[in-house]
Enzyme design. Structure first.
Site, short mmCIF file in Angstrom:
data_model
loop_
_atom_site.label_atom_id
_atom_site.label_comp_id
_atom_site.label_asym_id
_atom_site.label_seq_id
_atom_site.Cartn_x
_atom_site.Cartn_y
_atom_site.Cartn_z
N HIS A 451 0.83 -1.20 0.00
CA HIS A 451 0.00 0.00 0.00
C HIS A 451 0.86 1.25 0.00
O HIS A 451 0.50 2.27 -0.60
CB HIS A 451 -0.93 -0.01 1.21
CG HIS A 451 -2.10 -0.92 1.04
ND1 HIS A 451 -2.86 -1.38 2.08
CD2 HIS A 451 -2.63 -1.48 -0.08
CE1 HIS A 451 -3.81 -2.16 1.62
NE2 HIS A 451 -3.69 -2.24 0.32
N ARG A 558 -13.24 22.13 2.68
CA ARG A 558 -13.97 21.31 3.66
C ARG A 558 -13.45 21.67 5.05
O ARG A 558 -12.40 21.21 5.46
CB ARG A 558 -13.74 19.83 3.36
CG ARG A 558 -14.29 19.35 2.02
CD ARG A 558 -13.98 17.87 1.84
NE ARG A 558 -14.62 17.27 0.69
CZ ARG A 558 -14.00 17.00 -0.46
NH1 ARG A 558 -12.72 17.30 -0.59
NH2 ARG A 558 -14.65 16.45 -1.46
N ARG A 594 -16.89 26.25 2.78
CA ARG A 594 -18.16 25.64 3.17
C ARG A 594 -18.24 25.59 4.69
O ARG A 594 -17.29 25.15 5.35
CB ARG A 594 -18.28 24.24 2.59
CG ARG A 594 -19.62 23.56 2.92
CD ARG A 594 -19.72 22.18 2.28
NE ARG A 594 -18.77 21.23 2.89
CZ ARG A 594 -18.56 20.00 2.43
NH1 ARG A 594 -19.18 19.59 1.35
NH2 ARG A 594 -17.70 19.20 3.04
N GLU A 694 -27.59 19.80 -3.01
CA GLU A 694 -27.29 18.40 -2.69
C GLU A 694 -28.54 17.55 -2.49
O GLU A 694 -28.44 16.34 -2.29
CB GLU A 694 -26.44 18.32 -1.42
CG GLU A 694 -25.09 19.02 -1.53
CD GLU A 694 -24.40 19.13 -0.18
OE1 GLU A 694 -23.52 18.32 0.09
OE2 GLU A 694 -24.77 20.05 0.60
N ASN A 717 -21.91 14.04 -5.17
CA ASN A 717 -21.77 12.84 -4.33
C ASN A 717 -23.05 12.62 -3.51
O ASN A 717 -23.61 11.52 -3.47
CB ASN A 717 -20.57 12.96 -3.39
CG ASN A 717 -19.27 13.04 -4.15
OD1 ASN A 717 -19.23 12.89 -5.36
ND2 ASN A 717 -18.19 13.30 -3.44
N ASP A 718 -23.51 13.68 -2.84
CA ASP A 718 -24.73 13.57 -2.04
C ASP A 718 -25.98 13.64 -2.91
O ASP A 718 -26.94 12.91 -2.68
CB ASP A 718 -24.77 14.66 -0.97
CG ASP A 718 -24.09 14.23 0.32
OD1 ASP A 718 -24.20 13.04 0.66
OD2 ASP A 718 -23.46 15.06 0.97
N ARG A 728 -24.56 5.71 -0.60
CA ARG A 728 -23.28 5.50 -1.29
C ARG A 728 -22.27 4.77 -0.43
O ARG A 728 -21.21 4.38 -0.92
CB ARG A 728 -22.70 6.84 -1.77
CG ARG A 728 -22.49 7.89 -0.69
CD ARG A 728 -22.12 9.22 -1.35
NE ARG A 728 -22.19 10.36 -0.45
CZ ARG A 728 -21.18 10.81 0.29
NH1 ARG A 728 -20.02 10.20 0.23
NH2 ARG A 728 -21.33 11.86 1.07
N CYS A 765 -18.80 20.34 -7.60
CA CYS A 765 -17.62 19.93 -6.82
C CYS A 765 -17.66 18.44 -6.44
O CYS A 765 -17.03 18.03 -5.48
CB CYS A 765 -17.47 20.78 -5.56
SG CYS A 765 -18.88 20.73 -4.44
#
Length: 832
Positions: A451, A558, A594, A694, A717-718, A728, A765
């Site tokens: 990894h 974020r 945000r 969203e 995504n949301d 998800r 985004c």
């Protein structure tokens, strides 16, 4: 959950007890203090009104336990009960237990989900452990063994399946398997029929991984319980869908076709990450964590010590996962999903508890014994790939051990460009390396499929592993060169070698510089339309990386990283310092901040107001949490506004679903602005205010919302999971939560149309923006700005430069008419 109130004459004493008790359970119980009186000269005393307010603040139908110190504290508590209505009064219990020991015992019992009578019993018996240790009484050890239910009468169902994905059940698929198995009540066991292993628990990441399941192996999966059929169906779907993986080959340097004898000062290792590095060496060495074994008396306190350390470790890994996702990529971040599952592995936890309870071992020794045993089981495997997962086990084990011992993280601080040399590098440490300072990696152990090597390749850091141990005897600062393509290492290379390597490096760097230069150019379509390309970031380091990769601004900061990396909420000054530092790095480029977006898949353990919810994605998250806890929002808004002065900062609200929420958030912003004006503190009076799109609800009223803000930013995504009603994080339905679903694309189109009608711009985004082949669809839908992880900026700009808006609109128009995400993807992705 049972609420607890501490009543004391001394406020300092009560706060100390509160802090101690809260640390035992990581703040997971409602705990209030009523202590002291408001008299600076004579602060000792108790106030019945304060006691009443404290009880009211933690009241629960499950009951409230009140602990007092002495004298008038009891009278104040009794008087406080008179202020309560009768139906509440009967649920309040005044307890004669000792204040300090009783509070600790009570919170531990309450956090374990015990009822009020059990909590009272624990609190009243809190002195037994101390008395036993002082040989004043003898107390038999309680039976802490985990009860096993009788499942003899419940039928067992089974399925047999072959594993088809190329690397079998390596860390990420194993993590998905365990996460799916853990969702069901049934007892799930799995056996590798091909290797004739014993059946192991399906909810244990280590037991599943050590089955050594490779491509083509056949599994026998059994489920015993009321939801056995559903559990097997979910696991079957996971395996049939290849755990969401494709069969693409991991891009590792090809082995050298011919082997030549090494020259003087030349060492041969394993090529792990391509590229040339020439720099002085600096040693990387894992700090040895000394462990002292000692006999413990109170097994419950020791067990909770370990549980608390594991919770903090989970918080650290969640922060690292977020950083890796933004900085490096989602595939690499998934490595740390497996780390989180190690910490949730019931077999490991039960073994550690057994060591503590039966052998009376302290938490450090018990935990290390379990980690050593798991690592040993991996090393015994014949499969080389699975043997390498020892690194992950050791990495997680060291993290918990460090927290137990109160040690600080040992980050590698490099001030000058260097090649790091050592025995091995953990995945956690590799993910935090700065490619601007770390020119190369040279390790005496490891492999090209570890990894750490995967992360190094993604970061673009040349690496050679498996080098002879003699490199560990070199003097720090010695000039070294490595070729990550051939697997060669040179110590104090001669002039002719340096010349040849420099030429090879120059060729590579020229190609990189050309790509970087193009990345700093604006993204303009062939017919002259400019699209803003911003970056998604989560730290100051991310901001620097974004600028170096050609970001024209930050489309999403974020701010959760400020909260995830702490044991309590950041102060206004702490936030201000970070926001100003990021703005300075961006040098007047736009910075969209945000506001705090927690809840859902981003819990904060120290926020007791974020209680566990049946469906957290539909619960108190994003703006809902901030409106319920306006002080959190006010503190953050003050910091953002103060940082806006002289900088190009914009603010953005998350998870807006209705106009009322948006207007409430704006009202708080107006209130904070007024406070700052009154205090004479400057801020950007014209700062733009936007919001995330969203939820389907926000799309439906986008025309109304657009009248209230300066811009929209679509979080696909949301939005995808809410539009498709597919979690998800749930492997069984995660494929539904796809931004290329025609329903989601139509939501994006509708949002853009409403925004442009109101003369505001729209950005996006979500992760889909980083897929360069999807760029035509997004441009065709009319988006003005795309915000992606920094590594995707160059390729995205290049893709846009090859398009015209008319071409993009034609592709988008066809995409909107498709019947599935698969059909949409086939429009833009080459087949074969």
């Amino acid at each position: 959950m049972v609420g607890i109130v501490i009543v004391s004459h001394s406020k300092q004493l009560a706060l100390g007890v509160q802090e101690l008790a809260a640390q035992m359970v990581q703040g997971k119980i409602p705990l209030a203090v009523a202590a002291g009186v408001d008299d600076p000269e004579h602060p000792l005393g108790t106030d019945a009104i304060k006691v009443y307010e404290a009880i009211a603040s933690v009241f629960s139908d499950d009951g409230v336990l009140v602990l007092m110190d002495l004298g008038s504290a009891l009278m104040s508590a009794e008087m406080a009960l008179e202020f309560l209505p009768p139906e509440q009064r009967e649920k309040i219990y005044l307890c004669a237990a000792p204040l300090v020991e009783g509070a600790i015992a009570a919170v531990v019992a309450a956090a374990a989900g015990n009822n009020i009578q059990q909590v009272i019993t624990e609190a009243q018996g809190a002195l037994i452990a101390k008395a036993t240790q002082l040989n004043l009484v003898t107390s038999p050890l309680s039976d802490f063994s985990t009860p096993t239910g009788n499942t003899a009468a419940i039928p067992t169902q089974e399925i047999r399946l072959k594993i088809t994905n190329r690397l079998g059940l390596h860390a990420r698929p194993a993590a998905q398997f365990v996460a799916t198995a853990s969702r069901f009540k049934s007892q799930i066991k799995v056996q590798n029929l091909t290797r004739n292993t014993e059946a192991v628990r399906g909810d244990s990441i280590n037991q599943v991984a050590t089955l050594g399941v490779r491509q083509g192996h056949e599994l026998l999966i059994t489920a015993t319980g009321t939801d056995a059929q559903e559990a097997l169906r979910a696991l079957q779907g996971l395996i049939i869908n290849n755990f969401g993986e494709d069969d693409s080959i991991i891009a590792i340097p090809a082995p050298r076709e011919e082997v030549t004898s090494p020259t003087e000062g030349e060492l041969i290792g394993i090529a792990a990450s391509s590229g040339i590095a020439i720099a002085p060496l600096i040693y990387y060495q894992s700090v040895t964590i000394p462990i002292t074994e000692y006999h413990i008396e109170n097994v419950e306190i020791e067990w909770h010590r370990l549980q608390s350390a594991i919770q903090i470790a989970k918080q650290e890994i969640a922060s690292l996962l977020s950083h890796t996702s933004i900085q490096i990529g989602d595939a690499e971040a998934a490595i740390f999903d497996a780390h989180l599952l190690f910490l949730a592995d019931p077999v490991m936890l039960e073994a550690a508890r057994q060591h503590i309870v039966e052998k009376r071992l302290n938490a450090e020794v018990a935990w290390q014994a379990v980690v050593d045993e798991v690592a040993k089981s991996y090393r015994k495997l014949e499969d080389a790939y699975l043997q390498e997962r020892v690194d992950d086990v050791v990495d997680v084990g060291r993290r918990v051990l460090r927290i137990l011992l109160g040690s600080l993280p040992t980050d590698l601080h490099i001030t000058e460009p260097s090649i790091i040399v050592g025995t091995d590098l953990s995945p956690s440490d590799t993910a935090k390396l700065d490619p601007a300072k770390v020119m190369g990696i040279c390790m005496t152990s490891g492999s090209a499929t570890s990894h750490s090597a995967i992360i190094a390749r993604t970061l673009g850091i040349p690496a050679v592993v498996g080098v002879a141990p003699q490199v560990l005897t070199l003097e720090s600062g010695t000039l070294m060169a490595i070729d990550g393509e051939s697997g060669k290492v040179w110590v104090a290379p001669p002039a002719e070698t340096l010349t040849a390597l420099e030429a090879k490096r120059q060729t590579w760097q020229t190609a990189q510089a050309e790509a970087k230069a193009k990345a700093h150019q604006p993204a303009i379509t062939r017919d002259g339309r400019r699209i803003q390309i911003f970056a998604n970031i989560g730290s100051i380091a991310d901001a620097k990386t974004s600028v170096s990769h050609g970001a024209e601004g930050v489309g999403l900061l974020r701010t959760e990283f400020l909260y995830l990396e702490k044991t309590k909420a950041p102060t206004e000054e702490e936030q201000l310092e970070v926001y100003q530092a990021i703005a300075q790095v961006l040098d007047q480029r736009p910075l969209i901040i945000r506001t705090l977006d927690v809840g859902g898949d981003k819990p904060l353990p120290y926020l007791s107001s974020l209680s566990e919810e049946t469906n957290p994605f539909l619960g108190v998250r994003g703006i809902r949490f901030c409106l319920e806890n306006p002080q959190f929002l006010k503190t953050q808004l003050r910091a953002i506004l103060r940082a806006s002065y002289g900088n190009n900062i914009k603010i953005m609200w998350p998870m807006i679903a209705i106009l009322t929420e948006l207007r409430a958030a704006k009202a708080i912003l107006t209130e904070v602005q007024a406070e700052l004006r009154a205090e004479g503190i400057a801020f950007d009076e014209k700062m733009a205010v936007g919001m995330m799109i969203e939820t389907p609800a926000a799309v439906a009223i986008a025309d109304q919302l657009a009248q209230e803000v300066d811009f929209f930013s679509i979080g696909t995504n949301d939005l995808s999971q809410y539009v498709m009603a597919g979690d998800r994080t749930n492997p069984k339905v995660a494929t539904l939560a796809n931004a290329l679903q025609p329903a989601v694309l139509r939501m994006i189109q509708q949002t853009v149309q409403a925004a442009h009608a109101a003369n505001i711009w729209v950005g996006l985004c979500g992760e889909v923006a980083a897929e360069t082949l999807v760029a035509p669809i997004l441009l065709g839908l009319g988006l003005d700005e795309l915000s992606v992880n920094p590594q995707a900026i160059a390729s995205l700009k290049q893709a846009i430069a090859h398009l015209t808006i008319s071409e993009a609109q034609a592709i988008a128009s066809v995409a909107l008419q498709q019947d599935s995400a698969t059909s949409v993807r086939e429009l833009v992705y080459p087949i074969g």
